[in-house]
Scaffold this active site. Structure first.
Site, mmCIF file in Angstrom:
data_model
loop_
_atom_site.group_PDB
_atom_site.id
_atom_site.type_symbol
_atom_site.label_atom_id
_atom_site.label_comp_id
_atom_site.label_asym_id
_atom_site.label_seq_id
_atom_site.Cartn_x
_atom_site.Cartn_y
_atom_site.Cartn_z
ATOM 1 N N ASP B 187 0.222 11.870 9.803
ATOM 2 C CA ASP B 187 -0.583 13.038 9.459
ATOM 3 C C ASP B 187 -0.473 14.023 10.622
ATOM 4 O O ASP B 187 0.125 13.730 11.659
ATOM 5 C CB ASP B 187 -2.020 12.641 9.141
ATOM 6 C CG ASP B 187 -2.784 12.255 10.375
ATOM 7 O OD1 ASP B 187 -2.210 12.275 11.480
ATOM 8 O OD2 ASP B 187 -3.969 11.917 10.252
ATOM 9 N N ASP B 360 -3.210 7.245 0.605
ATOM 10 C CA ASP B 360 -3.522 6.448 1.786
ATOM 11 C C ASP B 360 -5.028 6.331 1.866
ATOM 12 O O ASP B 360 -5.747 7.212 1.390
ATOM 13 C CB ASP B 360 -2.999 7.124 3.054
ATOM 14 C CG ASP B 360 -3.908 8.266 3.491
ATOM 15 O OD1 ASP B 360 -4.769 8.048 4.352
ATOM 16 O OD2 ASP B 360 -3.765 9.393 2.929
ATOM 17 N N CYS B 398 -3.713 -14.631 -7.190
ATOM 18 C CA CYS B 398 -3.172 -13.693 -6.191
ATOM 19 C C CYS B 398 -2.120 -14.413 -5.347
ATOM 20 O O CYS B 398 -2.381 -15.488 -4.819
ATOM 21 C CB CYS B 398 -4.289 -13.151 -5.295
ATOM 22 S SG CYS B 398 -3.675 -12.123 -3.942
ATOM 23 N N CYS B 400 -0.945 -13.652 -2.464
ATOM 24 C CA CYS B 400 -0.938 -13.323 -1.025
ATOM 25 C C CYS B 400 -1.127 -14.582 -0.183
ATOM 26 O O CYS B 400 -1.612 -15.603 -0.664
ATOM 27 C CB CYS B 400 -2.001 -12.280 -0.694
ATOM 28 S SG CYS B 400 -3.649 -12.949 -0.415
ATOM 29 N N CYS B 403 -4.762 -16.008 -0.208
ATOM 30 C CA CYS B 403 -5.190 -16.687 -1.435
ATOM 31 C C CYS B 403 -4.406 -17.970 -1.671
ATOM 32 O O CYS B 403 -4.911 -18.899 -2.294
ATOM 33 C CB CYS B 403 -5.057 -15.748 -2.627
ATOM 34 S SG CYS B 403 -6.318 -14.467 -2.614
ATOM 35 N N HIS B 429 -5.208 -9.974 2.458
ATOM 36 C CA HIS B 429 -5.463 -10.013 1.012
ATOM 37 C C HIS B 429 -5.670 -8.605 0.456
ATOM 38 O O HIS B 429 -5.101 -8.250 -0.583
ATOM 39 C CB HIS B 429 -6.687 -10.868 0.687
ATOM 40 C CG HIS B 429 -7.148 -10.681 -0.731
ATOM 41 N ND1 HIS B 429 -6.504 -11.271 -1.798
ATOM 42 C CD2 HIS B 429 -8.139 -9.909 -1.272
ATOM 43 C CE1 HIS B 429 -7.088 -10.890 -2.927
ATOM 44 N NE2 HIS B 429 -8.077 -10.059 -2.640
#
Lengths: 475, 475
Positions: B187, B360, B398, B400, B403, B429
């Site tokens: 940014d 974002d 999930c 991930c 998980c 996660h």
């Protein structure tokens, strides 16, 4: 093999009715089996099958099957235990605790071996990374594996306070709770008798702590410590002992040894789970005779491994080395030897040379969090201005994730701005550094050149940094 | 292909002498080349070769080579730039910034596309995970990749303060510094004009900050912001703008838009690196006409992508949705559209349906650190007693790392004892949750059923938690 129809599964463990010692003195091959290493495994499995089929765990049936084998070039001791399902833990699949001494160094007292546990083998000499409260600070189990860790250490006192042993047990024990699919050792809380000296009252039966969190009163004694450790479910658990700060008066040492022996006996009698190996802890400060007396008493009780407690607790490194050089070779040759709370790389090398197999210390993780990175040449203090522009990894050639990806200048930036990633990445490097050190030590013993490696480190190591030599402080 | 003998390598970039627009309106095939997609790449490379060989970057030579191709089923726009070596960054290897619109949804205004950058493609709609100071808090680049991240966002103001843009440049730019081998967006610092309102003075030329760290005076204006972003070396950089809190007076909005346009023009003129795409930022609050005027002025300046700033800064979610529904479809169809600082999953879905491509927000990481885990059904507050005994993963199914390995009861324990691993695992996660959400959104657009997915979320989503709807607060 686990028996999924076994009605014991899910129940609380029964008291083990066998009085058979874990270690049997002579090989008793089963009919039709040769006395070699592979067959010994079959024998042990045979015994387990007997135990499982009969369900009464007849001591004699087990005694006739468990075997000690001595090979020409190695001493291998089956420290087998009968099958007993435990609640909420991965089913004990019939593997046995086994200390396998592969090589003894000729120039030093160093030993190369393997200690097998239900959650896998531990290559010795080994260093245990510390996860006091069921987590290594900031490092995931996957990262620990990648860094080379085989075995972790967790803390009975801290886990008993939070979340409580019952909660860990409810979650299937420590390995499942923290998702560490490997061996874990829990200490007994005896170390907190030393480290939380201001917060406890000690008597002959145990220790009363005022919780360091909320002042709550907590009682630890051998029965309670083992009960907690049985619930936590680590592969290796420790007898409850009394650790004293050095220097100590002869009376204090004497009384701590007397208690440690009584508590070791009580610990063994309280122990309920056969898929956990209970190690004894030798106390006695730097007094050889007192230590020898303590060790003999523990050997009479009989443990599958012996630890040296009460070192690196105030004495100088040289005093500790002198003591270890004399004392360690007197410890049983057929069991792992664990030096608790030690230490710096040079301490580990010297202790290995005196015959120690197992170590733990907070240094890699605590220093990692404090921007201090281990390298062979020196310890890097990463907040230092000198690293601002450095493109170098922490240590050239280090295969760890941190060194493969990040320059020192970036790591310095992370610490200066207070990003969590700094402590994480330097902890990963330090953990990997210690695991690589142990791997180099094992290779050196196998090649008969541990003395060379020790000399190399002695030449490189500057005089000890007092801040760093106190390894035994809490995580 | 990089030319290692090029004498420009290692020198500071020259001012690009070409005035050729990045986007050329009609296809002009090179002699002997067919006008299809593969050939367009050759044409672009041809242009780069011309640019490199002649070294004078003749605008007409480039203009004749850069090509816009419109295929029957897709609008693909080559936003190519001439070759110009940059100091200390991986050599720009001739790949071009390219926005490839693959599908437009029929029921909504949603778009499926890809934005190509020198560090790889970004599948749109995309969510950028925030690494304000060159690090996503507590999560390594390897873990970000595993969680599905393609692109990160870092912050110009914070990096300019520490470690300083020159230090990042010295380390080869952000991608090398933080070891993120993928696209990054920085940014412009314009958001800090809003978020650090108490610590800055604004004038027509720029903004003077009193550092939030030590009170040091820092001046940011379009020239300085772009100079810093050129040094940081992200693939996508942002024009310096003025963001105002809503509700705002018409006068305040009017003056912020006037400045934003002037600063956008100054930003473009200050921009020196052709391996970075500079996006313009549209301001104007909720005033459609003012926004339209700002957008038109920015289109006259011409940017390869357009962002909507100054939303989720005080107005209600419904006000924002209404505005987006009207305004987004008026934005150029052949450039990526970025809604800055948004938001919750439901915000993202509604914004995608109105035609936004890029997002974002600090929510996945900030909530992760605060024990708050995203799931489709609800947000889990992990300190809650109800999770004490839970064996469940954060979200069933999930994929991930968190998980797949840890029960909610363990994660709760980590937060209660203050272990760093808690924030780390829940951040992982949440990051993976957002990336999976974007993946589901892209699949839904491809299948023509984004409206169904949106309805599904609208039915599930409870009334917004005021604490959570403020997405634009600092990391």
């Amino acid at each position: 093999m686990p028996d999924n129809n076994n009605p014991e599964i899910g129940k609380r463990p029964r008291r083990c009715v066998t009085t058979a010692r874990w270690l049997l003195p002579t090989p008793i091959p089963l009919p039709g089996q040769r006395d070699d290493k592979n067959d010994s495994a079959k024998q042990c499995h045979g015994a387990l099958q007997i135990g499982r089929r009969s369900r009464d765990l007849n001591p004699n049936a087990i005694r006739t099957a468990f075997t000690r084998m001595v090979h020409p070039h190695r001493a291998s001791v089956a420290i087998a235990v009968p099958y007993l399902p435990s609640p909420h833990v991965p089913l004990y699949d019939g593997r046995v605790f086994n200390y396998d001494l592969r090589t003894s160094d000729t120039q030093t007292s160093a030993r190369l071996g393997t200690f097998s546990t239900p959650h896998g083998p531990i290559d010795l000499p080994a260093f245990m990374t510390i996860g006091t409260r069921g987590a290594v600070r900031g490092v995931t189990p996957a990262q620990l594996r990648e860094a080379g860790c085989q075995v972790l250490l967790a803390n009975t006192y801290h886990l008993a306070l939070r979340p409580g042993a019952d909660i860990v047990q409810h979650h299937g024990g420590l390995p499942r709770f923290m998702s560490w699919n490997g061996p874990i050792l829990t200490d007994s809380g005896g170390y907190q008798v030393f480290s939380l000296a201001d917060l406890r009252e000690i008597d002959d039966a145990g220790v009363t702590f005022r919780s360091h969190l909320d002042g709550q009163i907590i009682r630890l004694d051998p029965q309670r410590s083992i009960e907690i450790q049985n619930a936590l479910g680590a592969d290796i658990i420790m007898a409850f002992d009394q650790c004293v700060r050095l220097p100590a008066t002869p009376d204090d040492l004497e009384s701590s040894v007397a208690r440690t022996i009584r508590w070791a006996d009580a610990s063994k009698r309280a122990h309920r789970r056969d898929d956990q190996a209970l190690f004894g802890i030798v106390q006695g400060g730097l007094d050889f005779n007192l230590r020898a007396r303590c060790l003999q008493a523990l050997r009479d009780i009989d443990f599958p491994g012996y630890a040296l407690g009460g070192l690196a607790v105030g004495e100088s490194p040289d005093q500790m080395y002198d003591f270890l050089r004399q004392f360690t070779p007197t410890m049983p040759h057929d069991r792992p030897r664990y030096l608790m709370g030690v230490g710096r790389p040079i301490d580990i090398l010297r202790a290995v040379a005196s015959g120690i197999d197992l170590f733990d210390c907070v240094l890699p993780t605590r220093n990692g969090r404090n921007a201090s990175a281990f390298t062979d040449a020196r310890t890097l203090k990463l907040r230092n201005e000198q690293f601002k522009l450095s493109h170098d990894p922490l240590e050239a050639g280090c295969p760890c994730y941190t060194c493969q990806n990040f320059p020192r200048g970036y790591l310095r930036h992370l610490f200066l701005v207070g990003e969590m990633l700094g402590p994480i990445l330097v902890s990963i490097h330090n953990i990997a550094y210690y695991q690589r050190l142990m791997s180099r030590i094992r290779s050196a013993i196998a090649a008969g050149r541990l003395a060379d490696l020790l000399r190399e480190f002695e030449e490189k190591t500057p005089s000890p940094d007092p801040e760093e030599s106190q390894c035994s402080s809490p995580d």
